[in-house]
Design an enzyme around this catalytic site. Sequence first.
Site, PDB file in Angstrom:
ATOM      1  CE  LYS A   1      -3.722  12.046  -5.819  1.00 58.16           C
ATOM      2  NZ  LYS A   1      -2.281  11.870  -6.123  1.00 58.16           N
TER       3      LYS A   1
ATOM      4  CE  LYS B   1       7.424   4.570  10.923  1.00 59.51           C
ATOM      5  NZ  LYS B   1       6.739   4.344   9.624  1.00 59.51           N
TER       6      LYS B   1
ATOM      7  CB  THR C   1      -8.921   5.785  -3.524  1.00 56.76           C
ATOM      8  OG1 THR C   1      -7.935   6.709  -3.050  1.00 56.76           O
ATOM      9  CG2 THR C   1     -10.225   6.522  -3.787  1.00 56.76           C
ATOM     10  N   GLY C   2      -7.140   3.918  -1.219  1.00 55.96           N
ATOM     11  CA  GLY C   2      -5.883   3.192  -1.048  1.00 55.96           C
ATOM     12  C   GLY C   2      -6.101   1.735  -0.670  1.00 55.96           C
TER      13      GLY C   2
ATOM     14  CB  VAL D   1      -4.862   0.445   4.483  1.00 49.43           C
ATOM     15  CG1 VAL D   1      -5.460   0.358   5.882  1.00 49.43           C
ATOM     16  CG2 VAL D   1      -3.514  -0.271   4.448  1.00 49.43           C
TER      17      VAL D   1
ATOM     18  CD  GLN E   1       8.330  -4.872   7.573  1.00 47.83           C
ATOM     19  OE1 GLN E   1       9.195  -4.720   8.440  1.00 47.83           O
ATOM     20  NE2 GLN E   1       7.553  -3.874   7.180  1.00 47.83           N
TER      21      GLN E   1
ATOM     22  NE  ARG F   1       8.879  -2.868   1.700  1.00 46.28           N
ATOM     23  CZ  ARG F   1       7.970  -2.455   2.574  1.00 46.28           C
ATOM     24  NH1 ARG F   1       7.043  -3.286   3.027  1.00 46.28           N
ATOM     25  NH2 ARG F   1       7.991  -1.208   3.033  1.00 46.28           N
TER      26      ARG F   1
ATOM     27  NE  ARG G   1       1.551   3.668  13.756  1.00 42.30           N
ATOM     28  CZ  ARG G   1       2.079   3.204  12.634  1.00 42.30           C
ATOM     29  NH1 ARG G   1       3.406   3.114  12.520  1.00 42.30           N
ATOM     30  NH2 ARG G   1       1.310   2.834  11.634  1.00 42.30           N
TER      31      ARG G   1
ATOM     32  CB  CYS H   1       1.635  -3.673   9.142  1.00 39.18           C
ATOM     33  SG  CYS H   1       3.047  -3.080   8.193  1.00 39.18           S
TER      34      CYS H   1
ATOM     35  CG  HIS I   1       4.368  -7.482   6.778  1.00 43.66           C
ATOM     36  ND1 HIS I   1       4.409  -7.354   5.405  1.00 43.66           N
ATOM     37  CD2 HIS I   1       4.300  -6.198   7.270  1.00 43.66           C
ATOM     38  CE1 HIS I   1       4.369  -6.076   5.081  1.00 43.66           C
ATOM     39  NE2 HIS I   1       4.304  -5.357   6.188  1.00 43.66           N
TER      40      HIS I   1
END
Length: 348
Positions: free
Chosen positions: A39, A214, A11-12, A14, A157, A235, A99, A130, A242
């Site tokens: 949920k 990261k 449902t997200g 991605v 981003q 951001r 990762r 990403c 991005h």
Amino acid sequence: MGYRVAVVGATGNVGREMLNILEELNFPVTEMHAVASRKSKGIEVSFGDRTVKCESIDSFDFSTVDLVLMSAGGDASREWSEKIGKAGPMVIDNSSAFRMDPDVPLIVPEVNPDAIKLATKKNIIANPNCSTAQLVVALKPLHDAAKIKRAVVSTYQSVSGAGKAGMDELWTQTKAIYGLGDARPKHFPKQIAFNLIPMIGAFRDDGYTEEEAKMWAETHKILDPDIQLTVTCVRVPVFVGHSESVNLEFDRPISPDEAREILREAPGVLVVDKAEADGYVTPIDAAGEFAVFVSRIRKDPTVENGLNLWVVSDNLRKGAALNAVQIAQLLDETGMIKPAGGYRTLTV
């Protein structure tokens, strides 16, 4: 033959994009399962020309599928991915949970496809951050031609990298400012509408953020641990896409023209680079596209053997969902997963 596939976190942003790209790339699917939290059970998501009702992760039997695409966040992945891998299917995890695990390959198919051989250790493959994904796609062909000694990267981003809540906040704040409403931040630490926030992830003791750490750790694992890399992540008030300003120092001279020719032949890269008003790519241009776009290739005269690049990509696609599906294709092509769900039909 086709595969029995489950998308966890369907449902997200991605997760939905994974469903779209599996269909767009005609990945051989016999059964599709949408899986989410309790949920979200019963919520319908689209797959091709049909809808699929979400099933609860707590009760789903993962031994009944061949492949699982995980996009439910780090906490869910830490709780479920190893359990799912032990149940039999191969897991492609979009979170940061595994990762840096030495027993889990971190893969961008255009860059390090041979790492797929390590996938059977835990039946988990990690999808990179990403911003890292688009960066290494652009760096790999140049690094092969002239070793990169040092890279300085500043990211721009989009809010979709923070999920639906981030996109909603940009939209809500923009409307509030125009309508003299309440623009106080709720999801981001500061106002994002008409602003920039030089903080993505929590601050570490060294002054860098988790997102910045990261990027260098993942680039070292995927591409080359000897590249000296420093990053500033920002951001910006863009919904999707991005962008990265990349400064590179090589071990030999490499001209902008040579770099353009190398990148034009590289898989997954499109060069759009003319010294004209529309001779470069912006996030809006990249939205909905598969490629990593490279523009503004020019010499940096302040360092020996230096170049500057502008790198843009759709973070929901190459930065997340597309890369995950490309890993699934790599598993299929190398025979590391076997179809067990019967013959594929054209309409799933």
